[in-house]
Motif scaffolding. Structure first.
Motif, PDB file in Angstrom:
ATOM      1  N   PRO A 161     -99.631   6.958  79.505  1.00 38.37           N
ATOM      2  CA  PRO A 161     -99.993   8.247  80.112  1.00 38.37           C
ATOM      3  C   PRO A 161    -100.444   8.054  81.558  1.00 38.37           C
ATOM      4  N   TYR A 162    -100.221   9.048  82.387  1.00 42.84           N
ATOM      5  CA  TYR A 162    -100.685   8.961  83.768  1.00 42.84           C
ATOM      6  C   TYR A 162    -101.346  10.268  84.188  1.00 42.84           C
ATOM      7  N   GLU A 163    -102.326  10.118  85.065  1.00 38.50           N
ATOM      8  CA  GLU A 163    -102.905  11.260  85.777  1.00 38.50           C
ATOM      9  C   GLU A 163    -102.107  11.494  87.054  1.00 38.50           C
ATOM     10  N   LYS A 164    -101.873  10.397  87.784  1.00 37.73           N
ATOM     11  CA  LYS A 164    -101.016  10.403  88.963  1.00 37.73           C
ATOM     12  C   LYS A 164    -100.037   9.236  88.823  1.00 37.73           C
ATOM     13  N   LEU A 165     -98.827   9.431  89.347  1.00 33.94           N
ATOM     14  CA  LEU A 165     -97.786   8.402  89.256  1.00 33.94           C
ATOM     15  C   LEU A 165     -97.212   8.151  90.639  1.00 33.94           C
ATOM     16  N   ILE A 166     -97.040   6.882  90.972  1.00 34.41           N
ATOM     17  CA  ILE A 166     -96.374   6.508  92.218  1.00 34.41           C
ATOM     18  C   ILE A 166     -95.123   5.705  91.868  1.00 34.41           C
ATOM     19  N   ILE A 167     -93.988   6.189  92.341  1.00 32.45           N
ATOM     20  CA  ILE A 167     -92.707   5.510  92.123  1.00 32.45           C
ATOM     21  C   ILE A 167     -92.468   4.569  93.297  1.00 32.45           C
ATOM     22  N   ALA A 168     -92.424   3.278  93.013  1.00 32.59           N
ATOM     23  CA  ALA A 168     -92.216   2.265  94.055  1.00 32.59           C
ATOM     24  C   ALA A 168     -91.247   1.206  93.534  1.00 32.59           C
ATOM     25  N   THR A 169     -90.164   1.669  92.925  1.00 32.25           N
ATOM     26  CA  THR A 169     -89.225   0.746  92.277  1.00 32.25           C
ATOM     27  C   THR A 169     -88.220   0.122  93.227  1.00 32.25           C
ATOM     28  N   GLY A 170     -88.241   0.504  94.491  1.00 32.91           N
ATOM     29  CA  GLY A 170     -87.407  -0.158  95.471  1.00 32.91           C
ATOM     30  C   GLY A 170     -85.928   0.124  95.277  1.00 32.91           C
ATOM     31  N   ALA A 171     -85.109  -0.848  95.663  1.00 27.19           N
ATOM     32  CA  ALA A 171     -83.657  -0.706  95.592  1.00 27.19           C
ATOM     33  C   ALA A 171     -83.058  -1.932  94.925  1.00 27.19           C
ATOM     34  N   SER A 172     -81.929  -1.724  94.272  1.00 22.12           N
ATOM     35  CA  SER A 172     -81.230  -2.796  93.564  1.00 22.12           C
ATOM     36  C   SER A 172     -79.923  -3.117  94.288  1.00 22.12           C
ATOM     37  N   PRO A 173     -79.534  -4.396  94.335  1.00 20.75           N
ATOM     38  CA  PRO A 173     -78.297  -4.764  95.046  1.00 20.75           C
ATOM     39  C   PRO A 173     -77.075  -4.085  94.441  1.00 20.75           C
ATOM     40  N   ARG A 174     -76.203  -3.614  95.320  1.00 22.01           N
ATOM     41  CA  ARG A 174     -74.925  -3.095  94.862  1.00 22.01           C
ATOM     42  C   ARG A 174     -73.995  -4.264  94.510  1.00 22.01           C
ATOM     43  N   SER A 175     -73.085  -4.036  93.582  1.00 21.41           N
ATOM     44  CA  SER A 175     -72.133  -5.067  93.186  1.00 21.41           C
ATOM     45  C   SER A 175     -70.732  -4.686  93.644  1.00 21.41           C
ATOM     46  N   LEU A 176     -69.832  -5.646  93.626  1.00 21.18           N
ATOM     47  CA  LEU A 176     -68.441  -5.365  93.938  1.00 21.18           C
ATOM     48  C   LEU A 176     -67.781  -4.705  92.740  1.00 21.18           C
ATOM     49  N   PRO A 177     -66.996  -3.676  92.962  1.00 19.73           N
ATOM     50  CA  PRO A 177     -66.351  -3.000  91.826  1.00 19.73           C
ATOM     51  C   PRO A 177     -65.229  -3.843  91.218  1.00 19.73           C
ATOM     52  N   ASN A 178     -65.055  -3.704  89.925  1.00 16.96           N
ATOM     53  CA  ASN A 178     -63.913  -4.289  89.215  1.00 16.96           C
ATOM     54  C   ASN A 178     -63.779  -5.793  89.428  1.00 16.96           C
ATOM     55  N   THR A 179     -64.904  -6.490  89.358  1.00 12.17           N
ATOM     56  CA  THR A 179     -64.871  -7.948  89.491  1.00 12.17           C
ATOM     57  C   THR A 179     -65.321  -8.595  88.192  1.00 12.17           C
ATOM     58  N   PRO A 180     -64.719  -9.720  87.836  1.00 10.62           N
ATOM     59  CA  PRO A 180     -65.101 -10.387  86.584  1.00 10.62           C
ATOM     60  C   PRO A 180     -66.475 -11.034  86.693  1.00 10.62           C
ATOM     61  N   ASP A 181     -67.064 -11.293  85.540  1.00 10.49           N
ATOM     62  CA  ASP A 181     -68.372 -11.940  85.481  1.00 10.49           C
ATOM     63  C   ASP A 181     -68.164 -13.445  85.520  1.00 10.49           C
ATOM     64  N   LEU A 182     -68.224 -14.007  86.727  1.00  9.89           N
ATOM     65  CA  LEU A 182     -67.952 -15.430  86.926  1.00  9.89           C
ATOM     66  C   LEU A 182     -69.210 -16.172  87.334  1.00  9.89           C
ATOM     67  N   ASP A 183     -69.347 -17.387  86.859  1.00  9.78           N
ATOM     68  CA  ASP A 183     -70.433 -18.250  87.313  1.00  9.78           C
ATOM     69  C   ASP A 183     -70.236 -18.551  88.797  1.00  9.78           C
ATOM     70  N   GLY A 184     -71.344 -18.661  89.517  1.00  6.87           N
ATOM     71  CA  GLY A 184     -71.264 -18.960  90.945  1.00  6.87           C
ATOM     72  C   GLY A 184     -71.277 -17.733  91.829  1.00  6.87           C
ATOM     73  N   VAL A 185     -71.364 -16.518  91.225  1.00  7.82           N
ATOM     74  CA  VAL A 185     -71.431 -15.278  91.994  1.00  7.82           C
ATOM     75  C   VAL A 185     -72.856 -14.743  91.919  1.00  7.82           C
ATOM     76  N   PHE A 186     -73.455 -14.506  93.069  1.00  5.48           N
ATOM     77  CA  PHE A 186     -74.867 -14.150  93.135  1.00  5.48           C
ATOM     78  C   PHE A 186     -75.090 -12.865  93.916  1.00  5.48           C
ATOM     79  N   ALA A 187     -76.152 -12.160  93.555  1.00  8.60           N
ATOM     80  CA  ALA A 187     -76.824 -11.223  94.446  1.00  8.60           C
ATOM     81  C   ALA A 187     -78.131 -11.920  94.843  1.00  8.60           C
ATOM     82  N   LEU A 188     -78.790 -11.429  95.864  1.00  7.52           N
ATOM     83  CA  LEU A 188     -80.031 -12.070  96.302  1.00  7.52           C
ATOM     84  C   LEU A 188     -81.110 -11.012  96.441  1.00  7.52           C
ATOM     85  N   ARG A 189     -81.885 -10.845  95.370  1.00  8.75           N
ATOM     86  CA  ARG A 189     -82.989  -9.892  95.403  1.00  8.75           C
ATOM     87  C   ARG A 189     -84.300 -10.528  94.986  1.00  8.75           C
ATOM     88  N   THR A 190     -84.269 -11.382  93.962  1.00  7.58           N
ATOM     89  CA  THR A 190     -85.496 -11.904  93.384  1.00  7.58           C
ATOM     90  C   THR A 190     -85.679 -13.386  93.718  1.00  7.58           C
TER      91      THR A 190
END
Length: 412
Positions: A105-134
C-alpha cells in the motif's frame, strides 16, 4: 529479503532503486517526512552509479560507486525490496504489486523506473550479444573483452561511443554501425553530431553511418553481423546500443497517462502524474520544462535524475509547498580522453562554432533561437560550460554568450 518479510505501512513507496529512486527517498526525509518509505528495485544491488559502466569500469575495472549502503538506508529508515520488479499499479486501492503476488500500500508513490535498452527486431537469441544497462551486463562484457576481440557496436549514441573508446583501450577490434546518416541528432543536433562523429575516425575506430543491421549470424554464438549494404562484419561480441524506452510496461492497466510515442509517464510542471498521489522522476517522465517556456521534454542523464527526483519527492510529501521543476539540462560524456559537455536544448534556429574548430579536439558550439542562447556543446572546454548554462538559465542572449567567449565582442 522478500516482500513477505516486511510489514509495509501505507507510506511513501518509490519504485526504482537507482539514482533517482534513492535521491527521492533521501529528499523525502530531508523535507521532514516521517512516514514509512519503501524502495523497490528489480536488481539485487544497492543503488549505484551507471555512467562508469561504459567507461572506467569496463576499461580498467574501476570500482562501481554505490550511492549508499544498508547502514545509511537504515539510518534513513528506508525499507529495501530488491530483486523483484514492480508488476502492477492499482490506483483505486493505492497499491503496488511487486513480483507475482505481493502488494504494497502507498500514501504517495514516486515512479522512478528509468528506461530499458531497446533491442534489435527479429534477431535470434545468440550468446555474445549484449545490452549495457546494469553492473552485471558490464561485468559479463568485460570478462570477454580481450586484445584482438572483434566487437561490433550497434548504435553511435553516447553509450555506444563511450563503449567503443573503452573497448579500444582494452585492445579490442571495434567497429560501430549507426542506422542514422548522422549520429546523436536528437541529443545535440546535426551540426555538432557530425563534428563529434569525426572523433571516432581520428581515434582509429570505423563508424559506418546510414547502415542497417539486417541479421546477426551464428548458431549458438554470434559470428558475424550482416549489414544492409550486403557486407558482413566478423563479430565475436555485439553490443546493442540503439537507445532506451521508458520502463512503464507495468503501468499498462493502471489508467495513468502515458506518452503516445515512447510510453513515458506524462506529468505536469510539479511532476504530478494523471493519477492522484502519484509522481514521477528521472528517465521515465515527460514534463513541461519552465526553463524553455513549458516545452515538454524527457531527459536521460545523471544530473536530471538526481535533481528531478529531489523535487518530485519534496512535492509529493509537502504538496502545499510544491514548486515547479525547472532545469537547464546538462550532461557529459567521455570519449578517447576527450570530454564532451552539453547544456540546454538542441532545438534551435542556428548552431555556430563560436570558438575552436569542429575538425579538431576543442570547440564551443552555441545554439541560438531568435536572439536567445538556448544551448551549448563543448569539446574539451570544461571551464566554459557552466557559465554558458547560467546564461541560458537567466534567459540571456546569444550576444551575451559571444561576449563571454570573447570579451572584446560587442553586444548587438
Amino acid at each position: 529479503m522478500s516482500a513477505t518479510d516486511i510489514d509495509h505501512g501505507a507510506g511513501l513507496v518509490v519504485v526504482g532503486a537507482s539514482l533517482a529512486g534513492l535521491r527521492a527517498a533521501e529528499s523525502a526525509r530531508q523535507a521532514g517526512y516521517t512516514g514509512s518509505i519503501t524502495l523497490v528495485g528489480d536488481e539485487f544491488h544497492l543503488p549505484y552509479d551507471r555512467p562508469p559502466l561504459s567507461k572506467q569500469f569496463l576499461k580498467d575495472g574501476a570500482e562501481v560507486d554505490f550511492h549508499t549502503n544498508t547502514e545509511e538506508l537504515a539510518a534513513l529508515d528506508v525499507k529495501l525490496l530488491l530483486g523483484e520488479p514492480a508488476t502492477q499499479l492499482d490506483p483505486t486501492s493505492h497499491r503496488v504489486r511487486v513480483g507475482d503476488s505481493d502488494w504494497i500500500p502507498y500514501e504517495k508513490l514516486i515512479i522512478a523506473t528509468g528506461a530499458s535498452p531497446r533491442s534489435l527486431p527479429n534477431t535470434p537469441d545468440l550468446d555474445g550479444v549484449f545490452a549495457l544497462r546494469t553492473i552485471d551486463d558490464a561485468l559479463a562484457l568485460r570478462e570477454r573483452l580481450f586484445p584482438g576481440t572483434k566487437l561490433v557496436i550497434v548504435g553511435a549514441g553516447f553509450i555506444g561511443s563511450e563503449l567503443a573508446s573503452s573497448a579500444r583501450d582494452r585492445g579490442a577490434d571495434v567497429t560501430i554501425v549507426e542506422a542514422a546518416p548522422i549520429p546523436l541528432v536528437r541529443a545535440v543536433g546535426e551540426t555538432v553530431g557530425q563534428a563529434l562523429a569525426k572523433l571516432h575516425e581520428r581515434n582509429g575506430i570505423p563508424l559506418l553511418c546510414d547502415v542497417q543491421v539486417e541479421e546477426l549470424i551464428g548458431t549458438t554464438h554470434v559470428e558475424a553481423v550482416r549489414l544492409s549494404t550486403g557486407t558482413s562484419l566478423p563479430a565475436e561480441l555485439v553490443v546493442v546500443g540503439v537507445g532506451a524506452a521508458p520502463a512503464t510496461r507495468w503501468l499498462a492497466d493502471s489508467g495513468i497517462e502515458l506518452h503516445p510515442v515512447d510510453g513515458g509517464v506524462i506529468a505536469d510542471e510539479f511532476l504530478r502524474t494523471s493519477l492522484e498521489d502519484v509522481y514521477a522522476a528521472g528517465d521515465v517522465v515527460h514534463w513541461p520544462n519552465p526553463a524553455f517556456d513549458g516545452l515538454s521534454v524527457r531527459l536521460e542523464n545523471w544530473t536530471n535524475a538526481a535533481d528531478q527526483a529531489h523535487q518530485s519527492a519534496v512535492n509529493a510529501v509537502t504538496p502545499g509547498d510544491a514548486k515547479p521543476y525547472e532545469t537547464v539540462p546538462y550532461f557529459w560524456s567521455d570519449w578517447y580522453d576527450s570530454r564532451i559537455q552539453f547544456v540546454g536544448t538542441a532545438v534551435a534556429d542556428e548552431v555556430v562554432f563560436a570558438s575552436g574548430d569542429p575538425e579538431t579536439d576543442k570547440f564551443v558550439a552555441l545554439y541560438r533561437s531568435g536572439n536567445r542562447l538556448v544551448g551549448s556543446a563543448t569539446l574539451n572546454e570544461q571551464r566554459k560550460i557552466m557559465k554558458l548554462r547560467r546564461i541560458i538559465a537567466n534567459k540571456g542572449t546569444f550576444a551575451d554568450a559571444l561576449e563571454l567567449l570573447d570579451p572584446t565582442e560587442k553586444k548587438s
